[in-house]
Design an enzyme around this catalytic site. Structure first.
Site, PDB file in Angstrom:
ATOM      1  N   GLY A 355       0.337  -2.680  -0.696  1.00 56.17           N
ATOM      2  CA  GLY A 355      -0.136  -1.398  -1.246  1.00 56.17           C
ATOM      3  C   GLY A 355      -0.738  -0.296  -0.428  1.00 56.17           C
ATOM      4  CB  THR A 356       0.376   1.166   3.215  1.00 54.77           C
ATOM      5  OG1 THR A 356      -0.218  -0.111   3.346  1.00 54.77           O
ATOM      6  CG2 THR A 356       0.260   1.939   4.492  1.00 54.77           C
ATOM      7  CB  VAL A 357      -0.386   6.705   1.851  1.00 54.65           C
ATOM      8  CG1 VAL A 357      -0.524   6.473   0.346  1.00 54.65           C
ATOM      9  CG2 VAL A 357      -1.760   6.819   2.502  1.00 54.65           C
ATOM     10  CB  SER A 374      -3.211   0.756   3.817  1.00 57.11           C
ATOM     11  OG  SER A 374      -3.067  -0.269   2.871  1.00 57.11           O
ATOM     12  CG  MET A 437       4.317   3.467   2.535  1.00 57.48           C
ATOM     13  SD  MET A 437       4.691   2.530   1.042  1.00 57.48           S
ATOM     14  CE  MET A 437       3.062   2.031   0.561  1.00 57.48           C
TER      15      MET A 437
END
Length: 537
Positions: A355, A356-357, A374, A437
């Protein structure tokens, strides 16, 4: 031959590549991309744009990152490449014995136990101080406004928010989790797609970070709030851990792949897994992307690289083997020799001694930024400091409780880290930032988009849109439905356990910006598997 064919769109069912000259920001949320572009139009540079976008993403994509997460960056500016590792260590009181004393045989996913020191606010401050042109207070203003006034929830965001809320309802029952439900649900449910969502506490925290250059988070009022909550609920993180933290400027590491240099952040990040795989793959000739041989060799190289990565990667100073050993030509030849006609079960090798951008930003002056941030595994630990919007990460989940493991838990140690920004250069000149990501998909995504670009000459958008695969464990490989059926069947005949995924959400979400060295024109691609957007000028 050119790096890519700008007019070649083999995956034309998706969006077209974007082109611009004065500036470009690419990320998974349109509002965040626009926030970064606004900084360029105010006279800021690509670094200011990246910080504004990153801060905005903590508000408009909280399912993937937050103020209480970590960050890494690779920055090209004034003819040089700089790396920033803003991942945090385990608290000073967090030991294997302490965790096992609570009844855990492995590091838990939720709660205060897996919480490590957050590095994201320090990354914003450090980047702003060293390379930014605008005051941090100006750069964080768009994020503050969205948190204060609200924004409409986008489609993919709404999907993952709903999924997270359902999981958290089942698993997060203690008093310490009340802050998450108060902050991220409305009447016990996730906000719906198109519904306005706001977080006043988040806005106040961002103001505090902006006004104090993040000092409040590590050595001030915000640090006190984190400390107080952790003490109350039996956590390990303390204000002393926060006060002792500083982000680390590092020298990026690279391998040369067909005359291009591919750059990653050194361990404790897993970027080296991508580099090891590319080092192995460069010994083969690839002429066609959608071929059985291409898929098979990519998957086999990736498996071998992950086997080594999971055995050896931890905080760099605590690794028993050196980065240069793992990236050596001799070791690449040894690993390459293991790849045959049939799928293998990967085992780590023994390197020779010796779950990261995600977001990308570029400006007209040549500055370029590859930035990733993240909380880990979606919303992270499930812990939100009441009234602040600070959702704490759960990076400690990756520590091993085996005293003999390379990545064993130790106080003050940084764990194996999944988030990795990438950068591409040629002959010492920047080509641009790239990233994909998504947990352990990230190095696999890096390998695939780099090969799509260099071997198969796809433009940035087509490189991202192309069908993806993901090695899971053993001989199990997931493929998207867009992977040709005859290839999936042939891979199965080679011994791969092929699973066709119903949803493309697990195959990563990437962004790319390439710069033409002669004209300075920027060409960008954004992820079609999410609410991705390129803001261009």
């Amino acid at each position: 031959m050119m790096l890519y064919d700008a007019l070649h769109y083999p995956y034309s069912s998706q969006r077209m590549a974007a082109v611009a000259r004065k500036g470009m920001v690419a990320t998974s949320q349109p509002l965040a991309s626009q926030a970064g572009l606004d900084m360029l139009k105010k006279g800021g540079n690509a670094i200011d744009a990246a910080i504004a976008t990153a801060a905005c993403l903590t508000v408009v994509e909280p399912t993937s990152n937050g103020i209480g997460g970590d960050a890494f960056a690779i920055v090209w500016t004034q003819g040089e490449l700089h790396g920033l590792n803003a991942s945090g260590p385990a608290p000073s009181s967090l030991t294997i014995e302490a965790v096992k004393g609570l009844g855990h045989e492995s590091m838990p996913r939720f709660g205060l136990v897996p919480v490590t020191v957050p590095g994201a606010p320090s990354a914003w401050a450090a980047l702003s101080e060293r390379f930014g042109k605008l005051p941090l207070s100006d750069v964080l203003e768009p994020a503050i406004q969205y948190a204060e006034n609200g924004f409409p929830v986008s489609p993919v965001l709404g999907k993952y928010w709903k999924q997270a809320a359902e999981v958290f309802k089942q698993h997060l029952n203690g008093e310490e989790y009340a802050g998450w439900f108060e902050t991220f649900t409305t009447d016990g449910r996730a906000p719906k797609v198109g519904e306005m969502w706001r977080s006043p506490g988040h806005a106040e925290t961002l103001k505090e970070i902006a006004e104090t250059n993040a000092e409040s988070f590590y050595r001030g009022k915000l640090a006190e709030k984190i400390d107080e909550f952790s003490r109350k609920h039996g956590g390990f993180i303390r204000k002393e851990d926060l006060a002792a933290y500083q982000p680390e400027w590092v020298t990026p590491i690279s391998v040369n792949y067909r005359s291009y240099d591919v750059w990653e952040i050194p361990p404790n990040g897993q970027g080296m897994v991508a580099l090891m795989a590319l080092n192995t793959l460069k010994g083969f000739d690839f002429t066609e992307k959608e071929s059985i041989g291409t898929y098979h060799r990519q998957i086999e190289a990736m498996k071998l690289a992950f086997a080594d990565g999971k055995k050896y990667i931890t905080q760099r100073e605590k690794m028993n083997v050196k980065v240069d050993q793992l990236l050596s030509e001799a070791y690449a030849r040894e690993r390459r020799s293991l790849i045959g006609e049939m799928a293998l079960t990967p085992e780590p090798g023994t390197p020779p001694n010796g779950g990261t951008v995600y977001l990308a930003a570029a400006d007209e002056d040549g500055n370029m930024v590859s930035f990733i941030q993240s909380n880990y595994m979606g919303f992270g630990s499930g812990i939100v400091i009441p009234g602040t919007g600070i959702a704490l990460q759960n990076r400690g989940h990756d520590f091993s409780l085996d005293p003999g493991h390379e990545n064993r838990l130790e106080p003050g140690k940084k764990t194996y880290h999944t988030i990795i920004p990438g950068f591409l250069t040629k002959n010492g000149q920047p080509v641009g930032p790239f990233g994909v990501m998504g947990g352990y998909m990230q190095p696999q995504g890096h390998v695939q988009v780099i090969m799509n670009t260099i071997d198969f000459h796809l433009n940035p958008q087509s490189a991202l849109d192309a069908p993806r695969w993901q090695w899971m464990e053993g001989k199990t490989v997931e493929v998207e439905r867009s992977v040709p059926a005859h290839i999936a069947e042939a891979l199965a005949q080679k011994g791969h356990n092929i699973k066709v995924a119903n949803d493309s959400g697990g195959f990563g979400r990437g962004q790319i910006i390439w710069r033409d060295p002669e004209t300075g024109v920027l060409t960008g691609g954004t992820e079609s598997r999410t609410d991705g957007c390129i803001a261009a000028w």
